[in-house]
Scaffold this motif. Structure first.
Motif, short mmCIF file in Angstrom:
data_model
loop_
_atom_site.label_atom_id
_atom_site.label_comp_id
_atom_site.label_asym_id
_atom_site.label_seq_id
_atom_site.Cartn_x
_atom_site.Cartn_y
_atom_site.Cartn_z
N ASP A 181 -0.12 11.65 4.66
CA ASP A 181 -1.21 12.21 5.45
C ASP A 181 -2.57 11.66 5.02
OD1 ASP A 181 0.45 13.68 7.07
OD2 ASP A 181 0.19 15.56 5.96
N VAL A 182 -2.74 11.39 3.72
CA VAL A 182 -3.97 10.79 3.24
C VAL A 182 -4.15 9.41 3.87
CG1 VAL A 182 -5.18 9.88 1.20
CG2 VAL A 182 -4.06 12.12 1.10
N SER A 183 -3.06 8.63 3.92
CA SER A 183 -3.12 7.31 4.55
C SER A 183 -3.46 7.41 6.03
CB SER A 183 -1.79 6.57 4.38
OG SER A 183 -1.56 6.29 3.03
N VAL A 184 -2.87 8.37 6.70
CA VAL A 184 -3.16 8.57 8.13
C VAL A 184 -4.62 8.97 8.32
CG1 VAL A 184 -2.65 10.04 10.13
CG2 VAL A 184 -0.79 9.11 8.76
N LEU A 185 -5.13 9.85 7.46
CA LEU A 185 -6.53 10.25 7.54
C LEU A 185 -7.47 9.06 7.30
CD1 LEU A 185 -8.78 12.35 7.81
CD2 LEU A 185 -8.44 12.89 5.37
N ALA A 186 -7.17 8.25 6.29
CA ALA A 186 -8.00 7.08 6.00
C ALA A 186 -8.00 6.12 7.19
CB ALA A 186 -7.50 6.37 4.74
N ALA A 187 -6.85 5.90 7.79
CA ALA A 187 -6.76 5.01 8.96
C ALA A 187 -7.54 5.58 10.14
CB ALA A 187 -5.30 4.77 9.33
N ALA A 188 -7.46 6.90 10.32
CA ALA A 188 -8.20 7.54 11.42
C ALA A 188 -9.71 7.42 11.21
CB ALA A 188 -7.79 9.01 11.54
N LEU A 189 -10.16 7.57 9.97
CA LEU A 189 -11.59 7.42 9.67
C LEU A 189 -12.05 5.99 9.95
CD1 LEU A 189 -11.82 9.54 6.41
CD2 LEU A 189 -12.94 10.04 8.59
N ARG A 190 -11.25 5.03 9.52
CA ARG A 190 -11.60 3.63 9.78
C ARG A 190 -11.62 3.34 11.28
NH1 ARG A 190 -7.90 2.99 5.62
NH2 ARG A 190 -8.92 2.65 3.64
N ALA A 191 -10.63 3.82 11.99
CA ALA A 191 -10.54 3.57 13.43
C ALA A 191 -11.71 4.19 14.19
CB ALA A 191 -9.21 4.09 13.98
N SER A 192 -12.27 5.27 13.65
CA SER A 192 -13.38 5.93 14.34
C SER A 192 -14.73 5.35 13.92
CB SER A 192 -13.36 7.43 14.06
OG SER A 192 -13.60 7.68 12.69
N GLY A 193 -14.70 4.30 13.08
CA GLY A 193 -15.94 3.65 12.67
C GLY A 193 -16.52 4.17 11.38
N HIS A 194 -15.87 5.12 10.74
CA HIS A 194 -16.33 5.63 9.45
C HIS A 194 -15.84 4.71 8.34
CE1 HIS A 194 -16.60 9.15 12.04
NE2 HIS A 194 -17.50 9.60 11.19
N HIS A 195 -16.54 4.70 7.24
CA HIS A 195 -16.08 3.92 6.10
C HIS A 195 -16.28 4.74 4.83
CE1 HIS A 195 -20.41 3.06 6.18
NE2 HIS A 195 -20.31 2.86 4.89
N PHE A 196 -15.59 4.32 3.78
CA PHE A 196 -15.67 5.02 2.51
C PHE A 196 -16.78 4.41 1.67
CE2 PHE A 196 -11.31 5.42 4.00
CZ PHE A 196 -11.17 6.79 3.99
#
Length: 130
Positions: free
Chosen positions: A105-120
């Motif tokens: 789920d963490v990986s899915v969340l990270a991918a969703a953040l990236r796909a929405s234009g967010h970055h870490f």
């Protein structure tokens, strides 16, 4: 958006699973395969879902066809936003939530953040369009 009641959720689950408009009769017949429910009860709850803005309905002869207005995923996201909005400390709530997530789920969340234009913080921001 408020959480759905038991029969509301059963009706919406069928509409989401079927991916098409359905009559009250179809929903009743499907629910009756596992437990008894009255036609009038399902009709009343379908009308409530319509008034709540969860489904649209269209007349088809003498019956109404009901169709979901949002996806199951959109509904789930709205519940998550509502729950997050109910806390006075969003950061702490998110930290507790993430701490209990599975690695998948963490990986899915990270991918969703990236796909929405967010970055870490430790990543370079995406390039800006010219």
């Amino acid at each position: 958006m408020r959480r759905l009641g038991g029969l509301e959720a059963e009706i919406m689950d069928r509409l989401w699973d079927w991916g098409r408009p359905a009559t009250v009769r179809e929903v009743v017949d499907d629910i009756n395969r596992t437990r008894p429910v009255a036609y009038t009860t399902v009709m009343t709850v379908a009308d409530i879902l319509h008034r709540k803005g969860m489904v649209r309905r269209e007349k088809a002869g003498r019956a109404w066809l009901y169709e979901a207005l949002c996806s199951r995923e959109e509904y789930t996201a709205s519940l998550m936003r509502e729950a997050l909005g109910s806390t006075g400390n969003r950061q702490a709530a998110l930290q507790h939530f993430v701490r209990h997530m599975s690695p998948e789920d963490v990986s899915v969340l990270a991918a969703a953040l990236r796909a929405s234009g967010h970055h870490f913080a430790d990543e370079a921001p995406p390039p800006r369009p010219l």
